[in-house]
Design a protein around this motif. Structure first.
Motif, short mmCIF file in Angstrom:
data_model
loop_
_atom_site.label_atom_id
_atom_site.label_comp_id
_atom_site.label_asym_id
_atom_site.label_seq_id
_atom_site.Cartn_x
_atom_site.Cartn_y
_atom_site.Cartn_z
N SER A 28 49.49 59.16 52.08
CA SER A 28 50.81 59.11 51.42
C SER A 28 50.89 58.73 50.32
O SER A 28 49.99 57.19 49.94
CB SER A 28 52.14 58.89 53.02
N PHE A 29 51.72 58.83 49.41
CA PHE A 29 51.24 57.74 47.60
C PHE A 29 53.15 58.32 47.09
O PHE A 29 53.73 58.95 47.01
CB PHE A 29 50.29 58.80 46.64
N HIS A 30 52.94 56.91 47.44
CA HIS A 30 54.57 56.86 46.60
C HIS A 30 55.72 57.67 46.74
O HIS A 30 56.69 58.38 46.64
CB HIS A 30 54.90 57.28 44.95
N VAL A 31 55.91 57.11 48.32
CA VAL A 31 56.81 58.42 49.11
C VAL A 31 57.64 57.30 50.05
O VAL A 31 58.60 57.84 50.58
CB VAL A 31 55.51 59.07 49.80
N PHE A 32 57.11 56.21 50.60
CA PHE A 32 58.09 55.58 51.70
C PHE A 32 58.94 54.99 51.03
O PHE A 32 59.87 55.26 51.84
CB PHE A 32 57.12 53.62 52.54
N ASP A 33 59.23 54.46 50.09
CA ASP A 33 61.19 54.88 49.55
C ASP A 33 61.77 55.67 49.89
O ASP A 33 62.70 55.49 49.18
CB ASP A 33 60.92 54.08 48.15
N HIS A 34 61.30 56.65 49.48
CA HIS A 34 61.88 58.01 49.63
C HIS A 34 62.33 58.97 51.11
O HIS A 34 63.10 59.47 51.37
CB HIS A 34 61.36 59.20 49.37
N LEU A 35 61.48 57.93 52.39
CA LEU A 35 61.73 57.87 53.40
C LEU A 35 63.17 57.84 54.20
O LEU A 35 63.10 56.14 54.11
CB LEU A 35 61.30 57.82 54.21
N ARG A 36 63.99 58.12 54.77
CA ARG A 36 64.26 57.75 55.13
C ARG A 36 64.56 56.15 56.51
O ARG A 36 65.31 55.50 56.91
CB ARG A 36 65.72 58.40 56.04
N ASN A 37 63.44 56.92 57.55
CA ASN A 37 62.66 55.82 58.51
C ASN A 37 61.50 55.86 57.93
O ASN A 37 60.95 56.55 59.10
CB ASN A 37 63.02 56.50 60.08
N PRO A 38 60.76 55.18 57.47
CA PRO A 38 59.32 55.46 56.91
C PRO A 38 58.43 54.72 58.25
O PRO A 38 57.16 55.42 58.23
CB PRO A 38 59.07 53.76 55.96
N LEU A 39 59.25 54.44 58.92
CA LEU A 39 58.13 53.03 60.24
C LEU A 39 58.34 53.99 61.13
O LEU A 39 57.51 54.19 62.11
CB LEU A 39 59.17 52.25 61.62
N GLN A 40 59.21 55.42 61.14
CA GLN A 40 58.82 56.23 62.68
C GLN A 40 58.51 57.55 62.34
O GLN A 40 57.20 57.89 62.39
CB GLN A 40 60.43 56.96 62.12
N VAL A 41 58.16 57.75 60.51
CA VAL A 41 57.47 58.89 60.17
C VAL A 41 55.77 58.22 60.68
O VAL A 41 55.11 59.13 60.53
CB VAL A 41 57.26 59.09 58.77
N LEU A 42 55.57 56.89 59.76
CA LEU A 42 54.38 56.68 60.62
C LEU A 42 54.22 56.29 61.48
O LEU A 42 52.73 57.10 62.20
CB LEU A 42 53.83 54.48 59.53
N SER A 43 55.01 56.36 62.63
CA SER A 43 54.13 56.29 63.90
C SER A 43 54.15 57.70 64.16
O SER A 43 53.06 57.33 64.94
CB SER A 43 55.79 56.17 64.82
N ASP A 44 54.71 58.77 63.81
CA ASP A 44 55.19 59.94 64.58
C ASP A 44 53.50 60.59 64.28
O ASP A 44 52.74 61.74 64.45
CB ASP A 44 55.79 60.71 63.81
N ALA A 45 53.50 60.21 62.49
CA ALA A 45 52.16 60.67 62.46
C ALA A 45 50.24 59.67 62.73
O ALA A 45 49.83 60.44 62.73
CB ALA A 45 51.45 60.48 60.48
N ALA A 46 50.64 58.92 63.47
CA ALA A 46 49.73 58.56 63.45
C ALA A 46 49.47 58.67 65.20
O ALA A 46 47.82 59.22 65.27
CB ALA A 46 50.01 56.95 63.51
N THR A 47 50.43 59.35 65.22
CA THR A 47 50.21 60.20 66.42
C THR A 47 48.83 61.55 66.53
O THR A 47 48.18 61.85 67.69
CB THR A 47 50.10 60.31 68.10
N HIS A 48 48.38 62.02 65.28
CA HIS A 48 47.47 62.87 64.82
C HIS A 48 46.93 62.52 63.96
O HIS A 48 45.99 62.94 63.67
CB HIS A 48 49.17 63.74 63.84
N LEU A 49 46.22 60.93 63.90
CA LEU A 49 45.51 60.72 63.51
C LEU A 49 43.87 60.73 64.86
O LEU A 49 43.81 59.98 65.72
CB LEU A 49 45.46 59.17 62.94
N ASP A 50 43.21 60.85 64.21
CA ASP A 50 41.68 61.07 64.88
C ASP A 50 41.39 59.12 64.89
O ASP A 50 41.52 58.28 64.38
CB ASP A 50 40.20 61.76 64.08
N GLY A 51 40.64 59.53 66.64
CA GLY A 51 39.82 58.32 66.61
C GLY A 51 39.03 57.70 65.51
O GLY A 51 38.41 58.25 64.97
N GLY A 52 39.30 56.93 65.26
CA GLY A 52 38.79 56.03 64.19
C GLY A 52 39.08 56.62 62.41
O GLY A 52 38.15 56.04 61.84
N GLY A 53 39.74 57.23 62.18
CA GLY A 53 40.46 57.50 61.49
C GLY A 53 41.34 56.41 60.66
O GLY A 53 41.45 55.86 61.14
#
Length: 168
Positions: A143-168
């Motif tokens: 993500s580039f230049h996006v966190f300041d647009h998110l209502r809850n950046p930590l939640q988005v990161l947490s949700d996205a991380a569940t879709h990251l392959d091991g070692g990603g």
């Protein structure tokens, strides 16, 4: 207005009240728009930076190439999910570098309309949501230049991380 929510436009100092947390120092707008109103403005925001996009694409691609050089010797990298992909210019760079599974999230309808045909169908016109990628995993999340647009950046990161392959 939707114009106010458009990326990389000339700013006119319009914003809500800015506050700073005395405990952690976080600076934020308070109050903020209701989520459905904010999402509507982002959906209707304009694509105003077609001249700058190629420069951003090259910059991000250079960063990715450096990351891939450090990653050599590990598992091959072939899939990417970009949160806030605009017109997909970085996703195109990923395709040029050999990524065969690319997906991007961009709430602006106009940004997707300005995407190159080869990447347009890889862009979901919505904020990132785990439901849109259920069962999928990626080697790279970015993500580039996006966190300041998110209502809850930590939640988005947490949700996205569940879709990251091991070692990603």
């Amino acid at each position: 207005s939707a114009y106010t929510f458009s990326a990389r436009r000339n700013r006119q100092r319009e914003h809500y009240r800015i506050v700073c947390c005395v405990n952690c120092g976080l600076v934020r707008s308070d109050p903020v728009l209701k989520e459905e109103v904010q999402n509507q403005f982002y959906r209707e925001s304009e694509f105003l930076f077609s001249e700058e996009a190629p420069f951003a694409a090259r910059t991000y691609a250079h960063l990715l190439e450096r990351l891939l050089q450090r990653h050599q010797g590990g598992k091959p990298v072939h899939s990417v999910c970009e949160i806030g992909c605009s017109s997909g210019f970085f996703l195109e760079q990923c395709m040029d570098l050999g990524f065969d599974d690319v997906i991007g999230f961009e709430p602006s309808i106009q940004c997707r309309q300005h995407a190159a045909p080869r990447v347009r169908d890889h862009i979901i016109t919505a904020p990132f949501s785990p439901e849109h990628v259920a069962g999928r995993h990626f080697d790279l999340l970015c993500s580039f230049h996006v966190f300041d647009h998110l209502r809850n950046p930590l939640q988005v990161l947490s949700d996205a991380a569940t879709h990251l392959d091991g070692g990603g």
